[in-house]
Motif scaffolding. Structure first.
Motif, PDB file in Angstrom:
ATOM      1  N   ALA A 174      63.065  22.676  62.885  1.00  0.00           N
ATOM      2  CA  ALA A 174      62.245  23.866  63.104  1.00  0.00           C
ATOM      3  C   ALA A 174      60.959  23.499  63.828  1.00  0.00           C
ATOM      4  O   ALA A 174      60.395  22.425  63.594  1.00  0.00           O
ATOM      5  N   PRO A 175      60.468  24.398  64.708  1.00  0.00           N
ATOM      6  CA  PRO A 175      59.141  24.214  65.283  1.00  0.00           C
ATOM      7  C   PRO A 175      58.086  24.688  64.287  1.00  0.00           C
ATOM      8  O   PRO A 175      58.137  25.836  63.826  1.00  0.00           O
ATOM      9  N   VAL A 176      57.160  23.813  63.952  1.00  0.00           N
ATOM     10  CA  VAL A 176      56.164  24.106  62.921  1.00  0.00           C
ATOM     11  C   VAL A 176      54.766  23.982  63.510  1.00  0.00           C
ATOM     12  O   VAL A 176      54.443  22.986  64.170  1.00  0.00           O
ATOM     13  N   GLY A 177      53.933  24.999  63.267  1.00  0.00           N
ATOM     14  CA  GLY A 177      52.565  24.966  63.752  1.00  0.00           C
ATOM     15  C   GLY A 177      52.035  26.367  63.956  1.00  0.00           C
ATOM     16  O   GLY A 177      52.692  27.355  63.613  1.00  0.00           O
ATOM     17  N   PRO A 178      50.834  26.475  64.531  1.00  0.00           N
ATOM     18  CA  PRO A 178      50.217  27.796  64.727  1.00  0.00           C
ATOM     19  C   PRO A 178      51.026  28.651  65.694  1.00  0.00           C
ATOM     20  O   PRO A 178      51.613  28.143  66.644  1.00  0.00           O
ATOM     21  N   HIS A 179      51.027  29.959  65.436  1.00  0.00           N
ATOM     22  CA  HIS A 179      51.786  30.864  66.297  1.00  0.00           C
ATOM     23  C   HIS A 179      51.242  30.889  67.714  1.00  0.00           C
ATOM     24  O   HIS A 179      51.995  30.982  68.675  1.00  0.00           O
ATOM     25  N   GLN A 180      49.939  30.811  67.862  1.00  0.00           N
ATOM     26  CA  GLN A 180      49.333  30.809  69.184  1.00  0.00           C
ATOM     27  C   GLN A 180      48.896  29.385  69.513  1.00  0.00           C
ATOM     28  O   GLN A 180      47.804  28.969  69.171  1.00  0.00           O
ATOM     29  N   GLY A 181      49.763  28.623  70.125  1.00  0.00           N
ATOM     30  CA  GLY A 181      49.436  27.238  70.442  1.00  0.00           C
ATOM     31  C   GLY A 181      50.675  26.376  70.474  1.00  0.00           C
ATOM     32  O   GLY A 181      51.795  26.870  70.589  1.00  0.00           O
ATOM     33  N   THR A 182      50.453  25.085  70.347  1.00  0.00           N
ATOM     34  CA  THR A 182      51.549  24.121  70.391  1.00  0.00           C
ATOM     35  C   THR A 182      52.064  23.848  68.988  1.00  0.00           C
ATOM     36  O   THR A 182      51.283  23.711  68.048  1.00  0.00           O
ATOM     37  N   GLN A 183      53.375  23.784  68.867  1.00  0.00           N
ATOM     38  CA  GLN A 183      53.996  23.412  67.594  1.00  0.00           C
ATOM     39  C   GLN A 183      54.672  22.043  67.737  1.00  0.00           C
ATOM     40  O   GLN A 183      54.795  21.512  68.839  1.00  0.00           O
ATOM     41  N   THR A 184      55.100  21.514  66.623  1.00  0.00           N
ATOM     42  CA  THR A 184      55.834  20.247  66.607  1.00  0.00           C
ATOM     43  C   THR A 184      57.198  20.488  65.985  1.00  0.00           C
ATOM     44  O   THR A 184      57.294  21.128  64.934  1.00  0.00           O
ATOM     45  N   LEU A 185      58.230  19.985  66.630  1.00  0.00           N
ATOM     46  CA  LEU A 185      59.552  20.055  66.013  1.00  0.00           C
ATOM     47  C   LEU A 185      59.585  19.131  64.807  1.00  0.00           C
ATOM     48  O   LEU A 185      59.212  17.958  64.899  1.00  0.00           O
TER      49      LEU A 185
END
Length: 216
Positions: A174-185
């Motif tokens: 899953a991509p995890v992180g803030p909705h507006q910005g960069t996430q980390t798989l």
């Protein structure tokens, strides 16, 4: 129907994936077999094989091919696996999964996307994919547990209730992180001792939202 890929475009599509590190031959074969141009908007068909995300209906996107291939490769799928996908979108990721596992249950909150994906998948003969209109944060209890779970929209954190739907030895991506910005798989593996968590690569996905969309 899908437009026919010319050999140079097909070769460059595969070469691009290999150059970026995709080495699983089954994944590469699935990416070759599934016509991506069937899953993009008509105006974008000329760009279907570029390694970039494209917009689809309901303000959503179809992920760039590398991300689709990378997430699929990280799942380490087997033909007997039962897979849950959160966020059907165009249906492209589900179509790739269908070539590599036994059954896919994919959940989409937008009725328009669910209906269109269901039609595309039927046209391609992806008979082992079940498309359901629903809430990815509230997977029906009677759906059971899964060998693999893939989330194709950004979650600020992975809900424990979702992780608990993994069978022993199961894998969740899953991509995890803030909705507006960069996430980390993030890759979770369920072990006897709990969950092993590994961060993979940075990505950008549309937000995963609870509930079924009221419109569209």
């Amino acid at each position: 129907m899908s437009t026919t890929q010319n050999p140079p475009r097909q070769m460059m599509f595969q070469l691009s994936l290999r150059r970026r590190g995709i080495s699983d031959q089954a994944v590469l074969r699935a990416m070759e077999e599934i016509p991506r141009d069937m899953f993009v908007e008509a105006a974008d068909r000329a760009h279907a094989y570029r390694d970039s995300a494209l917009g689809i209906a309901c303000g959503q996107t179809i992920s760039q091919p590398f991300v689709v291939a990378y997430m699929t490769e990280q799942l380490q799928l087997q033909q007997n696996h039962r897979v849950l996908e959160i966020g059907t979108g165009s249906g492209y990721q589900a179509a790739i999964l269908s070539r590599l596992c036994g059954h896919v249950l994919t959940i989409e909150r937008y009725r328009t996307l669910a209906d269109r994906a269901r039609a595309r998948l039927a046209e391609l003969g992806c008979d082992n994919v079940e498309v359901t209109l629903g809430d990815g944060f509230d997977v029906p209890a009677d759906a059971g547990n899964f060998d693999r779970i893939i989330v194709t929209a950004a979650m600020e954190q992975i809900p424990d209730a979702l992780a608990q739907r993994l069978k022993p030895g199961g894998v969740l991506i899953a991509p995890v992180g803030p909705h507006q910005g960069t996430q980390t798989l993030v890759r979770l593996v369920r072990t006897d001792a709990g969950f092993e968590r590994k961060q993979l690569v940075d990505v950008r996905f549309v937000p995963a939202l609870p509930g079924i969309a009221r419109e569209l």
